[in-house]
Scaffold this motif. Structure first.
Motif, PDB file in Angstrom:
ATOM      1  N   GLY A   1      88.290 -10.799  45.922  1.00  0.00           N
ATOM      2  CA  GLY A   1      89.373 -11.434  46.667  1.00  0.00           C
ATOM      3  C   GLY A   1      89.891 -10.603  47.823  1.00  0.00           C
ATOM      4  N   ALA A   2      89.115  -9.576  48.218  1.00  0.00           N
ATOM      5  CA  ALA A   2      89.570  -8.686  49.287  1.00  0.00           C
ATOM      6  C   ALA A   2      89.477  -9.354  50.655  1.00  0.00           C
ATOM      7  CB  ALA A   2      88.732  -7.413  49.287  1.00  0.00           C
ATOM      8  N   GLY A   3      90.316  -8.885  51.579  1.00  0.00           N
ATOM      9  CA  GLY A   3      90.291  -9.385  52.946  1.00  0.00           C
ATOM     10  C   GLY A   3      89.271  -8.647  53.793  1.00  0.00           C
ATOM     11  N   GLN A   4      89.208  -8.977  55.066  1.00  0.00           N
ATOM     12  CA  GLN A   4      88.207  -8.401  55.965  1.00  0.00           C
ATOM     13  C   GLN A   4      88.406  -6.907  56.200  1.00  0.00           C
ATOM     14  OE1 GLN A   4      88.241 -10.756  59.540  1.00  0.00           O
ATOM     15  NE2 GLN A   4      86.986 -12.388  58.629  1.00  0.00           N
ATOM     16  N   SER A   5      89.623  -6.418  56.028  1.00  0.00           N
ATOM     17  CA  SER A   5      89.899  -5.001  56.306  1.00  0.00           C
ATOM     18  C   SER A   5      89.615  -4.105  55.102  1.00  0.00           C
ATOM     19  CB  SER A   5      91.360  -4.825  56.727  1.00  0.00           C
ATOM     20  OG  SER A   5      92.235  -5.237  55.667  1.00  0.00           O
ATOM     21  N   ALA A   6      89.083  -4.660  54.035  1.00  0.00           N
ATOM     22  CA  ALA A   6      88.836  -3.896  52.813  1.00  0.00           C
ATOM     23  C   ALA A   6      87.792  -2.800  53.052  1.00  0.00           C
ATOM     24  CB  ALA A   6      88.360  -4.817  51.695  1.00  0.00           C
ATOM     25  N   THR A   7      87.941  -1.708  52.326  1.00  0.00           N
ATOM     26  CA  THR A   7      86.977  -0.606  52.387  1.00  0.00           C
ATOM     27  C   THR A   7      85.813  -0.908  51.450  1.00  0.00           C
ATOM     28  OG1 THR A   7      88.726   1.010  52.833  1.00  0.00           O
ATOM     29  CG2 THR A   7      86.627   1.853  52.006  1.00  0.00           C
ATOM     30  N   GLU A   8      84.600  -0.744  51.944  1.00  0.00           N
ATOM     31  CA  GLU A   8      83.425  -0.976  51.102  1.00  0.00           C
ATOM     32  C   GLU A   8      83.020   0.321  50.405  1.00  0.00           C
ATOM     33  OE1 GLU A   8      80.080  -3.024  52.639  1.00  0.00           O
ATOM     34  OE2 GLU A   8      81.265  -4.566  53.676  1.00  0.00           O
TER      35      GLU A   8
END
Length: 444
Positions: free
Chosen positions: A39-46
């Protein structure tokens, strides 16, 4: 945790649980990668995570969703790669040594962990993120993955060993598993099972040390001495293997495809009803529910038989320490997420719900709304409730050390010695003397 049983557990040793030779090689898809966004957004750290057990990824998926909801400013996407046991550990060893290609987070199995602590570990110390949980988790489980006061791995379970009995086979032979207390009881039950059904009561393991370690723990001994030196030809070891060989000679136990219960080949043998018993750590429950579905409603859990009444009936078995590598792209984020995913109370509940492991936070053991939930897949699958047995034996869970000598001991016993004894009929004392000499030579 001030309970008497926990104090007993911690006093026994600063390290805990044993391993299966070669880590038991749990089933896993070769090199399969999946991206979990939780459910993470686009700015999430991979972040990347390597494991050799596909089920571990399922737990991380659940905890990732919880993390992202609770930490909207530090959201994570997790790239989970599942590889075969040896392949993963070999690739990880090369990656951390060279500093190239290592994942951010990785599972390291107990039998392999000492190899990653040699010299200067290329793993991040985790003391700071473990500290908030030290009063609620079993200390020896943390100490297991440590060196020079630094904690490098986060545990998953206690791994209490139990007996898994196929009640359908036993009923056919007129055997009541609740009456089996000693190994002599087991032998007589096994003779009856083989005579009446043609099936074997249990396995003679050739590629794992589960049974051997259980029998050593009953005698209060170990595979290594207090200094961590190998002692595989001890009187206790001879006694343990003579007991097992006698069971084999009386058609009570027999070697099995794959060499031990936790292999794909063995799952098929058990699923077909060719063996009535497995002596394994509690995490074997997940193997039953995932790979032996035909046995649902037939498997009962009980304490392991003992040589003499009054001996401890369990030993910690198996183990995976999850680590953060030195090259992780965001060390702080990886460490915080790892502690949240494996040490928090919520994580320990999910470890039971998803994986069927006995949580290192033993407070969960007494939460009946969690452990006796009628909708839980493990509660549904087994004849009796696992935690009823766990709480019965919680004061008796003994420990086998993991030392720098352990990988060599495992390799020699599991690739040579046990096969010589159970497949070739070699004299037990001679086989163990030869193993001791080989291990000492390899460790020079």
């Amino acid at each position: 945790m001030k309970r008497t049983w926990l104090i007993t557990l911690l006093v026994l040793t600063m390290t805990t649980i044993l391993w299966g030779c070669g880590g038991g090689k749990p089933s896993a898809s070769g090199g399969k990668t999946s991206v979990l966004d939780g459910g993470a957004g686009q700015s999430a750290t991979e972040l990347s995570y390597w494991t050799f057990v596909e089920l571990h990824g399922q737990h991380f998926e659940k905890m990732l969703e919880k993390w992202n909801k609770e930490n909207p400013e530090r959201q994570i996407k997790l790239n989970v790669t599942v590889m075969p046991y040896d392949d993963m550990h070999n690739k990880l060893s090369i990656a951390v040594q060279t500093g190239v290609g290592a994942p951010d987070i990785a599972d390291i199995e107990l039998g392999k962990f000492p190899d990653f602590l040699k010299g200067t570990p290329q793993l991040e110390p985790l003391n700071d993120v473990i500290d908030p949980y030290r009063d609620t988790v079993v200390k020896s489980r943390i100490d297991l993955y440590s060196k020079d006061g630094k904690n490098y791995g986060v545990p998953t379970h206690v791994g209490a060993s139990v007996a898994f009995y196929n009640t359908e086979i036993l009923k056919e032979a007129g055997v009541d598993y609740t009456k089996i207390v000693t190994w002599e009881d087991f032998k007589q039950a096994g003779i009856k099972v083989h005579e009446k059904t043609g099936k074997y009561m249990g396995t003679a393991d050739t590629s794992a040390l589960w049974q051997v370690s259980q029998l050593l723990a009953q005698q209060g001994t170990d595979l290594t001495d207090d200094q961590g030196n190998p002692v595989v030809n001890s009187e206790a070891m001879v006694k343990a293997l003579k007991l097992l060989k006698d069971l084999q000679d009386n058609n009570v136990i027999a070697t099995i495809a794959g060499g031990q219960p936790d292999t794909e080949e063995a799952y098929g043998e058990f699923n077909s009803g060719n063996y009535a018993t497995a002596f394994m750590p509690l995490w074997q429950m997940s193997r039953y529910t995932n790979y032996m579905t035909d046995l649902a409603g037939k498997i009962a859990i009980a304490p392991i038989p003992v040589m003499e009444k009054g001996m401890p009936r369990s030993v910690g078995g198996g183990g995976t320490g999850t680590v953060v590598t030195k090259t992780a792209k965001d060390v702080k984020l990886a460490k915080d997420f790892l502690a949240f995913a494996k040490l928090s109370l919520d994580a320990n509940k999910e470890i039971w719900n998803t994986l069927g492991f006995d949580p290192v936070n033993m407070d969960v053991w007494n939460m009946k709304d969690v452990t006796h939930n009628p909708e839980n897949k493990f509660v549904k699958y087994f004849v009796n409730n696992p935690f009823d047995v766990l709480n019965e034996i919680k004061d008796e869970i003994r420990l086998i050390k993991s030392t720098p000598a352990s990988p060599t001991i495992n390799n020699v016993l599991c690739t040579v010695t046990l096969n010589e004894i159970f497949e070739d009929g070699k004299d037990i004392k001679q086989a163990l003397d030869d193993a001791q000499a080989q291990i000492e030579q390899e460790l020079k």
